[in-house]
Design a protein around this motif. Structure first.
Motif, mmCIF file in Angstrom:
data_model
loop_
_atom_site.group_PDB
_atom_site.id
_atom_site.type_symbol
_atom_site.label_atom_id
_atom_site.label_comp_id
_atom_site.label_asym_id
_atom_site.label_seq_id
_atom_site.Cartn_x
_atom_site.Cartn_y
_atom_site.Cartn_z
ATOM 1 N N ALA A 73 37.251 -21.978 -10.046
ATOM 2 C CA ALA A 73 38.130 -22.941 -10.589
ATOM 3 C C ALA A 73 37.745 -24.077 -11.363
ATOM 4 C CB ALA A 73 39.408 -23.280 -9.292
ATOM 5 N N LEU A 74 38.540 -24.354 -12.505
ATOM 6 C CA LEU A 74 38.103 -25.496 -13.340
ATOM 7 C C LEU A 74 38.792 -26.663 -13.078
ATOM 8 C CD1 LEU A 74 37.031 -23.262 -16.315
ATOM 9 C CD2 LEU A 74 35.492 -23.940 -14.653
ATOM 10 N N TYR A 75 38.142 -27.764 -13.149
ATOM 11 C CA TYR A 75 38.877 -29.163 -12.981
ATOM 12 C C TYR A 75 38.427 -29.984 -14.068
ATOM 13 C CZ TYR A 75 38.807 -27.534 -7.921
ATOM 14 O OH TYR A 75 39.128 -26.906 -7.052
ATOM 15 N N SER A 76 39.186 -31.277 -14.327
ATOM 16 C CA SER A 76 38.941 -32.277 -15.064
ATOM 17 C C SER A 76 39.326 -33.635 -14.331
ATOM 18 C CB SER A 76 39.514 -32.298 -16.380
ATOM 19 O OG SER A 76 39.153 -32.876 -17.358
ATOM 20 N N PRO A 77 38.734 -34.616 -14.467
ATOM 21 C CA PRO A 77 39.193 -35.896 -13.971
ATOM 22 C C PRO A 77 40.106 -36.646 -15.022
ATOM 23 C CG PRO A 77 36.805 -36.250 -15.068
ATOM 24 C CD PRO A 77 37.161 -34.759 -15.222
ATOM 25 N N SER A 89 40.921 -41.462 3.181
ATOM 26 C CA SER A 89 41.501 -40.438 3.735
ATOM 27 C C SER A 89 40.603 -39.279 4.570
ATOM 28 C CB SER A 89 42.702 -39.736 3.039
ATOM 29 O OG SER A 89 42.224 -39.037 2.345
ATOM 30 N N GLY A 90 39.457 -39.341 4.577
ATOM 31 C CA GLY A 90 38.549 -38.449 5.212
ATOM 32 C C GLY A 90 38.558 -37.184 4.335
ATOM 33 N N GLY A 91 38.891 -37.045 3.229
ATOM 34 C CA GLY A 91 38.809 -35.717 2.465
ATOM 35 C C GLY A 91 37.642 -35.644 1.630
ATOM 36 N N ASN A 92 37.637 -35.284 0.487
ATOM 37 C CA ASN A 92 36.566 -34.733 -0.217
ATOM 38 C C ASN A 92 36.036 -35.790 -1.217
ATOM 39 O OD1 ASN A 92 36.107 -32.085 0.944
ATOM 40 N ND2 ASN A 92 37.549 -31.377 -0.622
ATOM 41 N N GLY A 93 36.071 -37.145 -0.827
ATOM 42 C CA GLY A 93 35.916 -38.368 -1.732
ATOM 43 C C GLY A 93 34.346 -38.669 -1.387
ATOM 44 N N TYR A 94 33.923 -38.804 -2.554
ATOM 45 C CA TYR A 94 32.342 -39.294 -2.724
ATOM 46 C C TYR A 94 32.094 -40.708 -3.188
ATOM 47 C CZ TYR A 94 31.908 -34.253 -2.016
ATOM 48 O OH TYR A 94 32.205 -33.248 -1.402
ATOM 49 N N GLN A 106 39.516 -37.732 -5.028
ATOM 50 C CA GLN A 106 39.304 -39.100 -5.637
ATOM 51 C C GLN A 106 37.615 -39.403 -5.110
ATOM 52 O OE1 GLN A 106 42.031 -41.684 -4.224
ATOM 53 N NE2 GLN A 106 43.646 -40.763 -5.678
ATOM 54 N N ASP A 107 36.834 -39.999 -6.305
ATOM 55 C CA ASP A 107 35.607 -40.280 -5.813
ATOM 56 C C ASP A 107 35.039 -41.412 -6.739
ATOM 57 O OD1 ASP A 107 34.006 -37.048 -6.930
ATOM 58 O OD2 ASP A 107 34.970 -38.347 -8.032
ATOM 59 N N SER A 108 34.155 -41.826 -6.649
ATOM 60 C CA SER A 108 33.471 -43.026 -7.394
ATOM 61 C C SER A 108 31.811 -42.748 -7.730
ATOM 62 C CB SER A 108 33.720 -44.313 -6.675
ATOM 63 O OG SER A 108 33.163 -45.413 -7.592
ATOM 64 N N PHE A 109 31.637 -42.856 -8.852
ATOM 65 C CA PHE A 109 30.123 -42.748 -9.261
ATOM 66 C C PHE A 109 29.730 -43.881 -10.216
ATOM 67 C CE2 PHE A 109 31.611 -38.255 -8.497
ATOM 68 C CZ PHE A 109 30.991 -37.709 -7.698
ATOM 69 N N GLY A 110 29.010 -44.667 -9.581
ATOM 70 C CA GLY A 110 28.370 -45.803 -10.311
ATOM 71 C C GLY A 110 29.627 -46.861 -10.848
ATOM 72 N N GLY A 111 30.614 -46.841 -9.887
ATOM 73 C CA GLY A 111 31.599 -47.890 -10.147
ATOM 74 C C GLY A 111 32.838 -47.141 -11.127
ATOM 75 N N CYS A 151 32.243 -38.520 -16.187
ATOM 76 C CA CYS A 151 31.218 -37.947 -15.269
ATOM 77 C C CYS A 151 30.156 -37.594 -15.964
ATOM 78 C CB CYS A 151 31.778 -36.616 -14.743
ATOM 79 S SG CYS A 151 30.814 -35.556 -13.378
ATOM 80 N N ASN A 152 29.142 -38.678 -16.238
ATOM 81 C CA ASN A 152 27.853 -38.341 -17.015
ATOM 82 C C ASN A 152 26.809 -38.683 -16.068
ATOM 83 O OD1 ASN A 152 28.261 -41.308 -16.940
ATOM 84 N ND2 ASN A 152 28.868 -41.314 -18.996
ATOM 85 N N SER A 153 26.781 -39.051 -14.864
ATOM 86 C CA SER A 153 25.699 -39.530 -14.147
ATOM 87 C C SER A 153 25.254 -38.080 -13.393
ATOM 88 C CB SER A 153 26.003 -40.233 -12.889
ATOM 89 O OG SER A 153 26.860 -39.728 -12.057
ATOM 90 N N ALA A 154 23.876 -37.966 -12.766
ATOM 91 C CA ALA A 154 23.423 -36.901 -12.306
ATOM 92 C C ALA A 154 23.955 -36.711 -10.729
ATOM 93 C CB ALA A 154 21.736 -37.112 -12.097
ATOM 94 N N ALA A 155 24.492 -37.871 -10.202
ATOM 95 C CA ALA A 155 25.186 -37.828 -8.896
ATOM 96 C C ALA A 155 26.588 -36.841 -9.101
ATOM 97 C CB ALA A 155 25.442 -39.075 -8.296
ATOM 98 N N CYS A 156 27.221 -37.448 -10.281
ATOM 99 C CA CYS A 156 28.569 -36.704 -10.319
ATOM 100 C C CYS A 156 28.584 -35.404 -10.741
ATOM 101 C CB CYS A 156 29.273 -37.574 -11.434
ATOM 102 S SG CYS A 156 30.960 -36.924 -11.905
ATOM 103 N N THR A 157 27.478 -35.262 -11.613
ATOM 104 C CA THR A 157 27.418 -33.502 -12.128
ATOM 105 C C THR A 157 26.802 -32.862 -11.012
ATOM 106 O OG1 THR A 157 25.441 -34.002 -13.280
ATOM 107 C CG2 THR A 157 27.397 -33.970 -14.747
#
Length: 188
Positions: A73-77, A181-186, A153-158, A87-93
């Motif tokens: 599956a393909l996604y986009s934020p 919510s304990g989901g797949n958040g980062y 939902q997640d956060s990378f570098g703010g 999504c341009n940080s190494a942690a995000c990718t």
């Protein structure tokens, strides 16, 4: 007949072969027309035509979604475009790997009304886009045809991101996952 006149005679007989021999080369060179525009992120959008399909539509438990050539599956934020990469940080990718393309990319996907294209990222990767939105896979999806990151939902570098599967038909996920919510958040 002298050598020079024999040479001239042969060249006069063969002149008509040049256009016939060049036609396949000219046709091959015309197959990949493209246009580019540069975004504020330093990347550029490129829409081209071709014959291989790196993206297709697939029916899943979440409806019909876009998938890569491996069926993932393909996604986009939400809010990310070719002009504004979020999504341009190494942690995000690392969690949301870039859906890459090699060679020419068709401008359409059978069963989808949007346009497929590419984005040249600042890191040098050529990323697939759909209707101007960069495409990613979700590293936690268990395999082909599985959709587990929709609404994450997640956060990378703010930078806060909410991810959505590229859905062509069907209903969205009932409740988005979030860090609280304990989901797949980062959070990174």
């Amino acid at each position: 007949m002298s050598w020079l006149s024999l040479s001239q005679h042969r060249s006069r007989r063969l002149w008509w072969l040049a256009p016939a021999a060049a036609a396949p080369l000219i046709a091959a060179g015309c197959g990949g027309m493209s246009s580019s525009s540069t975004g504020s992120s330093g990347g550029s959008a490129n829409h081209s035509t071709g014959s291989s399909a790196p993206v297709s539509a697939r029916s899943t438990g979440q409806g019909t979604v876009l998938v890569d050539s491996a069926g993932r599956a393909l996604y986009s934020p939400a809010g990310e475009t070719t002009m504004h990469l979020m999504c341009n940080s190494a942690a995000c990718t690392a969690i949301w790997p870039v859906a890459t393309a090699s060679g020419s990319v068709p401008s359409s996907v059978p069963g989808a009304s949007g346009k497929l294209g590419t984005l040249h990222r600042p890191d040098g990767k050529t990323q697939l886009t759909y209707d101007g939105h960069p495409l990613y896979r979700f590293s936690s999806d268990p395999g082909a045809g599985k959709v587990t990151g929709d609404g994450t939902q997640d956060s990378f570098g703010g930078t806060k991101l909410t991810w959505h599967v590229i859905r062509l038909s069907g209903k969205p996920a009932s409740s988005p996952s979030s860090p609280s919510s304990g989901g797949n958040g980062y959070n990174y």
